[in-house]
Design an enzyme around this catalytic site. Sequence first.
Site, PDB file in Angstrom:
ATOM      1  N   ASN A 222      -6.682   1.138   0.256  1.00  0.00           N
ATOM      2  CA  ASN A 222      -6.083   1.409  -1.060  1.00  0.00           C
ATOM      3  C   ASN A 222      -6.742   0.617  -2.183  1.00  0.00           C
ATOM      4  O   ASN A 222      -6.202   0.527  -3.289  1.00  0.00           O
ATOM      5  CB  ASN A 222      -4.582   1.107  -1.063  1.00  0.00           C
ATOM      6  CG  ASN A 222      -3.711   2.326  -0.764  1.00  0.00           C
ATOM      7  OD1 ASN A 222      -2.494   2.230  -0.780  1.00  0.00           O
ATOM      8  ND2 ASN A 222      -4.297   3.465  -0.491  1.00  0.00           N
TER       9      ASN A 222
ATOM     10  N   THR B 225       0.824  -1.207   0.000  1.00  0.00           N
ATOM     11  CA  THR B 225       0.000   0.000   0.000  1.00  0.00           C
ATOM     12  C   THR B 225       0.860   1.259   0.000  1.00  0.00           C
ATOM     13  O   THR B 225       2.079   1.220   0.171  1.00  0.00           O
ATOM     14  CB  THR B 225      -0.928   0.036   1.233  1.00  0.00           C
ATOM     15  OG1 THR B 225      -0.130   0.254   2.410  1.00  0.00           O
ATOM     16  CG2 THR B 225      -1.708  -1.269   1.373  1.00  0.00           C
ATOM     17  N   CYS B 226       0.192   2.392  -0.171  1.00  0.00           N
ATOM     18  CA  CYS B 226       0.885   3.684  -0.221  1.00  0.00           C
ATOM     19  C   CYS B 226       1.175   4.268   1.152  1.00  0.00           C
ATOM     20  O   CYS B 226       1.688   5.387   1.253  1.00  0.00           O
ATOM     21  CB  CYS B 226       0.049   4.676  -1.031  1.00  0.00           C
ATOM     22  SG  CYS B 226      -0.104   4.253  -2.769  1.00  0.00           S
ATOM     23  N   ASP B 227       0.807   3.564   2.213  1.00  0.00           N
ATOM     24  CA  ASP B 227       1.064   4.042   3.572  1.00  0.00           C
ATOM     25  C   ASP B 227       2.511   3.775   3.951  1.00  0.00           C
ATOM     26  O   ASP B 227       2.984   2.636   3.869  1.00  0.00           O
ATOM     27  CB  ASP B 227       0.123   3.335   4.548  1.00  0.00           C
ATOM     28  CG  ASP B 227       0.147   3.939   5.944  1.00  0.00           C
ATOM     29  OD1 ASP B 227       1.159   4.562   6.310  1.00  0.00           O
ATOM     30  OD2 ASP B 227      -0.844   3.781   6.673  1.00  0.00           O
ATOM     31  N   GLY B 228       3.218   4.800   4.396  1.00  0.00           N
ATOM     32  CA  GLY B 228       4.609   4.637   4.784  1.00  0.00           C
ATOM     33  C   GLY B 228       4.802   3.730   5.976  1.00  0.00           C
ATOM     34  O   GLY B 228       5.917   3.217   6.192  1.00  0.00           O
TER      35      GLY B 228
END
Length: 343
Positions: free
Chosen positions: A324, A284-287
């Site tokens: 996402n 996903t785009c979550d850091g």
Amino acid sequence: MRGALPTAEIRYAVKANPAEPVLRLLADLDCTFDVASVGEIDLCAAAGVDGALMTFGNPLKKPAEVAYAFARGVRRFTFDTAAGLEAIAENAPGSSVECRIAPAFPSSVTPFGHKFGCAPDEAVGLLSQAARLGLRGDGLAFHVGSQQLDPGAWEIGIRCARGVFDAVPGMATLNLGGGIPVSYESRVPSVQVVGDAIADAFERHFPMLPHIVIEPGRAIVGSAGTLYCEVVSVRTGTDGRRWVYLDIGRYGGLAETENEYIRYRLRTSRDGDPVDDAVVAGPTCDGDDVLYRRYPLPVTLRPGDLAEIESAGAYTTSYSSSFNGFAFLATEFVEVDDAVTTG
């Protein structure tokens, strides 16, 4: 589990894996069920579990949720505050209740902290109030923390419970909660070791055994599941380290990797090749979607390589989300030697 705790009622913690085939199998094995929400009540009911076999074990519940559970046949509830007790009395009259206490347990791998439970001394007054409200205050409960590695933790709870039993006439049930560990990356005390510690504690503190309840979740289903995943990308990050991205991460069901509390065993199609540490991350785009900051993996890993995450039968499907836009974790069930395993 029954071999290690032969006198205990096995009350399965549904939150660990609420899949219908799992619930049906355990019902056929005469388990009862610990539910944490009305959603879990509905899942159990859909699997053919009668409400009388369920205990609403989450102390946090709205009055309307208590009423819903009562309407579905649930007659046992757990509480840890006076307000929670009053909500049960008003919406589930005449029910049996277990008061959850919170002694000072050694830290577990995923501890509850101070979220649940009351002091043992407070439980005496609460259980007396239960009787005045027309409820059957015949139970006491505790939980040593999820993935508890110290078998002596259960002795602490049993010892503290004895004082409450002495102070409250008519107590019949002691619920030892869950916490029995599963082997992930390292070895843990076996179910038999935990059972022996519990038996020893009862011998020292309870000359007359109460009705004993154990609420395993992870210990029942943890080792039954394997996650099959794929390497999406391998690169050198701006930190100079090797990053390996999988097509599953924290939001796909691996939430328990937060703070690396649970270190799953990863197997790859290139096992046997030289290994080096890698950062393992989700898609996903979550850091924060990072599973492990250091994990030894083959240096030859490439996009498209397959990987397996072992002992992933507990909590993964429960935690899976569509963050996402990724699909929920799909599950297949296979019967092997009259047992159901999840994959």
